[in-house]
Design a protein around this motif. Structure first.
Motif, PDB file in Angstrom:
ATOM      1  N   SER A  12       0.832  -1.208   0.000  1.00  0.00           N
ATOM      2  CA  SER A  12       0.000   0.000   0.000  1.00  0.00           C
ATOM      3  C   SER A  12       0.865   1.257   0.000  1.00  0.00           C
ATOM      4  CB  SER A  12      -0.944   0.008   1.203  1.00  0.00           C
ATOM      5  OG  SER A  12      -0.209  -0.065   2.414  1.00  0.00           O
ATOM      6  N   GLU A  13       1.985   1.234   0.700  1.00  0.00           N
ATOM      7  CA  GLU A  13       2.913   2.371   0.721  1.00  0.00           C
ATOM      8  C   GLU A  13       3.601   2.532  -0.638  1.00  0.00           C
ATOM      9  OE1 GLU A  13       7.044   3.287   3.028  1.00  0.00           O
ATOM     10  OE2 GLU A  13       5.372   2.599   4.280  1.00  0.00           O
ATOM     11  N   VAL A  14       3.978   1.425  -1.238  1.00  0.00           N
ATOM     12  CA  VAL A  14       4.630   1.457  -2.545  1.00  0.00           C
ATOM     13  C   VAL A  14       3.679   2.020  -3.596  1.00  0.00           C
ATOM     14  CG1 VAL A  14       5.668   0.065  -4.384  1.00  0.00           C
ATOM     15  CG2 VAL A  14       6.203  -0.435  -1.985  1.00  0.00           C
ATOM     16  N   VAL A  15       2.416   1.631  -3.550  1.00  0.00           N
ATOM     17  CA  VAL A  15       1.421   2.143  -4.493  1.00  0.00           C
ATOM     18  C   VAL A  15       1.357   3.670  -4.388  1.00  0.00           C
ATOM     19  CG1 VAL A  15      -1.055   2.230  -5.006  1.00  0.00           C
ATOM     20  CG2 VAL A  15       0.075   0.029  -4.632  1.00  0.00           C
ATOM     21  N   GLY A  16       1.399   4.174  -3.162  1.00  0.00           N
ATOM     22  CA  GLY A  16       1.400   5.623  -2.968  1.00  0.00           C
ATOM     23  C   GLY A  16       2.620   6.291  -3.582  1.00  0.00           C
ATOM     24  N   LEU A  17       3.791   5.676  -3.416  1.00  0.00           N
ATOM     25  CA  LEU A  17       5.016   6.215  -4.010  1.00  0.00           C
ATOM     26  C   LEU A  17       4.954   6.215  -5.537  1.00  0.00           C
ATOM     27  CD1 LEU A  17       7.821   4.584  -1.830  1.00  0.00           C
ATOM     28  CD2 LEU A  17       7.325   7.017  -2.034  1.00  0.00           C
ATOM     29  N   LEU A  18       4.479   5.123  -6.103  1.00  0.00           N
ATOM     30  CA  LEU A  18       4.373   5.030  -7.555  1.00  0.00           C
ATOM     31  C   LEU A  18       3.469   6.131  -8.097  1.00  0.00           C
ATOM     32  CD1 LEU A  18       4.029   1.147  -7.980  1.00  0.00           C
ATOM     33  CD2 LEU A  18       6.069   2.530  -8.396  1.00  0.00           C
ATOM     34  N   ALA A  19       2.338   6.333  -7.440  1.00  0.00           N
ATOM     35  CA  ALA A  19       1.391   7.357  -7.884  1.00  0.00           C
ATOM     36  C   ALA A  19       1.959   8.760  -7.683  1.00  0.00           C
ATOM     37  CB  ALA A  19       0.068   7.207  -7.131  1.00  0.00           C
ATOM     38  N   GLU A  20       2.527   9.013  -6.520  1.00  0.00           N
ATOM     39  CA  GLU A  20       3.053  10.340  -6.200  1.00  0.00           C
ATOM     40  C   GLU A  20       4.144  10.773  -7.171  1.00  0.00           C
ATOM     41  OE1 GLU A  20       5.658  12.516  -2.664  1.00  0.00           O
ATOM     42  OE2 GLU A  20       4.620  10.637  -2.210  1.00  0.00           O
ATOM     43  N   HIS A  21       5.031   9.853  -7.501  1.00  0.00           N
ATOM     44  CA  HIS A  21       6.171  10.189  -8.361  1.00  0.00           C
ATOM     45  C   HIS A  21       5.947   9.853  -9.832  1.00  0.00           C
ATOM     46  CE1 HIS A  21       8.657  11.327  -4.957  1.00  0.00           C
ATOM     47  NE2 HIS A  21       8.214  10.237  -4.330  1.00  0.00           N
ATOM     48  N   ARG A  22       4.772   9.313 -10.128  1.00  0.00           N
ATOM     49  CA  ARG A  22       4.427   8.954 -11.510  1.00  0.00           C
ATOM     50  C   ARG A  22       5.494   8.063 -12.147  1.00  0.00           C
ATOM     51  NH1 ARG A  22       0.808  12.719 -14.551  1.00  0.00           N
ATOM     52  NH2 ARG A  22       2.019  11.795 -16.195  1.00  0.00           N
ATOM     53  N   ILE A  23       5.802   6.981 -11.423  1.00  0.00           N
ATOM     54  CA  ILE A  23       6.802   6.021 -11.891  1.00  0.00           C
ATOM     55  C   ILE A  23       6.173   4.639 -11.931  1.00  0.00           C
ATOM     56  CG2 ILE A  23       8.845   7.313 -11.165  1.00  0.00           C
ATOM     57  CD1 ILE A  23       8.869   5.672  -8.569  1.00  0.00           C
ATOM     58  N   GLY A  24       6.815   3.717 -12.639  1.00  0.00           N
ATOM     59  CA  GLY A  24       6.255   2.393 -12.815  1.00  0.00           C
ATOM     60  C   GLY A  24       6.856   1.313 -11.950  1.00  0.00           C
ATOM     61  N   ALA A  25       7.938   1.647 -11.231  1.00  0.00           N
ATOM     62  CA  ALA A  25       8.597   0.624 -10.418  1.00  0.00           C
ATOM     63  C   ALA A  25       9.500   1.278  -9.387  1.00  0.00           C
ATOM     64  CB  ALA A  25       9.420  -0.311 -11.295  1.00  0.00           C
ATOM     65  N   VAL A  26       9.775   0.524  -8.333  1.00  0.00           N
ATOM     66  CA  VAL A  26      10.724   0.958  -7.307  1.00  0.00           C
ATOM     67  C   VAL A  26      11.678  -0.194  -7.008  1.00  0.00           C
ATOM     68  CG1 VAL A  26       9.185   2.625  -6.188  1.00  0.00           C
ATOM     69  CG2 VAL A  26       9.198   0.258  -5.404  1.00  0.00           C
ATOM     70  N   LEU A  27      12.857   0.166  -6.575  1.00  0.00           N
ATOM     71  CA  LEU A  27      13.793  -0.844  -6.109  1.00  0.00           C
ATOM     72  C   LEU A  27      13.439  -1.200  -4.672  1.00  0.00           C
ATOM     73  CD1 LEU A  27      17.127   0.580  -7.506  1.00  0.00           C
ATOM     74  CD2 LEU A  27      15.981  -1.511  -8.223  1.00  0.00           C
ATOM     75  N   VAL A  28      13.530  -2.468  -4.367  1.00  0.00           N
ATOM     76  CA  VAL A  28      13.321  -2.940  -3.003  1.00  0.00           C
ATOM     77  C   VAL A  28      14.713  -3.156  -2.427  1.00  0.00           C
ATOM     78  CG1 VAL A  28      12.312  -4.736  -1.545  1.00  0.00           C
ATOM     79  CG2 VAL A  28      11.152  -4.034  -3.669  1.00  0.00           C
ATOM     80  N   ILE A  29      15.017  -2.358  -1.394  1.00  0.00           N
ATOM     81  CA  ILE A  29      16.344  -2.366  -0.798  1.00  0.00           C
ATOM     82  C   ILE A  29      16.269  -3.032   0.568  1.00  0.00           C
ATOM     83  CG2 ILE A  29      18.273  -0.898  -0.036  1.00  0.00           C
ATOM     84  CD1 ILE A  29      17.696  -0.667  -3.047  1.00  0.00           C
ATOM     85  N   ASP A  30      17.275  -3.818   0.887  1.00  0.00           N
ATOM     86  CA  ASP A  30      17.356  -4.459   2.200  1.00  0.00           C
ATOM     87  C   ASP A  30      17.257  -3.389   3.283  1.00  0.00           C
ATOM     88  OD1 ASP A  30      18.428  -5.542   4.643  1.00  0.00           O
ATOM     89  OD2 ASP A  30      19.353  -7.139   3.481  1.00  0.00           O
ATOM     90  N   ALA A  31      16.431  -3.635   4.279  1.00  0.00           N
ATOM     91  CA  ALA A  31      16.187  -2.658   5.345  1.00  0.00           C
ATOM     92  C   ALA A  31      17.466  -2.299   6.101  1.00  0.00           C
ATOM     93  CB  ALA A  31      15.143  -3.199   6.315  1.00  0.00           C
TER      94      ALA A  31
END
Length: 134
Positions: free
Chosen positions: A5-24
């Protein structure tokens, strides 16, 4: 890992199609190649939504549960043709850009297509100028 749900918000906010998943545990700056767990794209989310009993189930999942492993990368020195060929042959739409094992960015198929069109426009204009001037 972040909830979808957080990633969906980032994708929409920045108008991008993907994000990198980085080790915490990875540092905020100078992220190393080995700290990249994968890539989570809109397509990954939509596919999961299509299989799920409820959309809420998917939105409550973590990014790492839906991500695709980041297997392919390019260097900042890669040519457009090299990036396009890798994306086409490996059927990927996003590539992390790695220099000296450090993440420096990410390139999408849209970036590659746009840059290639700009390159072709420049080449056409140069040829026109040469023919008219010659």
């Amino acid at each position: 890992m972040a909830p979808v749900s957080e990633v969906v918000g980032l994708l929409a906010e920045h108008r991008i199609g993907a994000v990198l998943v980085i080790d915490a545990a990875a540092p905020r700056h100078n992220t190393m190649w080995h700290d990249i767990a994968g890539i989570l794209s809109e397509r990954d989310i939509v596919r999961a939504l299509g299989k799920a009993q409820s959309g809420g189930d998917v939105l409550d999942m973590t990014a790492s549960q839906l991500m695709t492993e980041a297997r392919y990368t390019v260097s900042p020195n890669a040519t457009l043709a090299e990036a396009a060929t890798l994306m086409t042959e490996r059927r990927v739409r996003h590539l992390p850009v790695i220099e000296h094992d450090i993440l420096v960015g990410m390139v999408s198929i849209g970036d590659v297509v746009k840059a290639r069109l700009e390159q072709q426009t420049t080449e056409v204009e140069s040829l026109k100028a040469y023919v008219v001037g010659g």
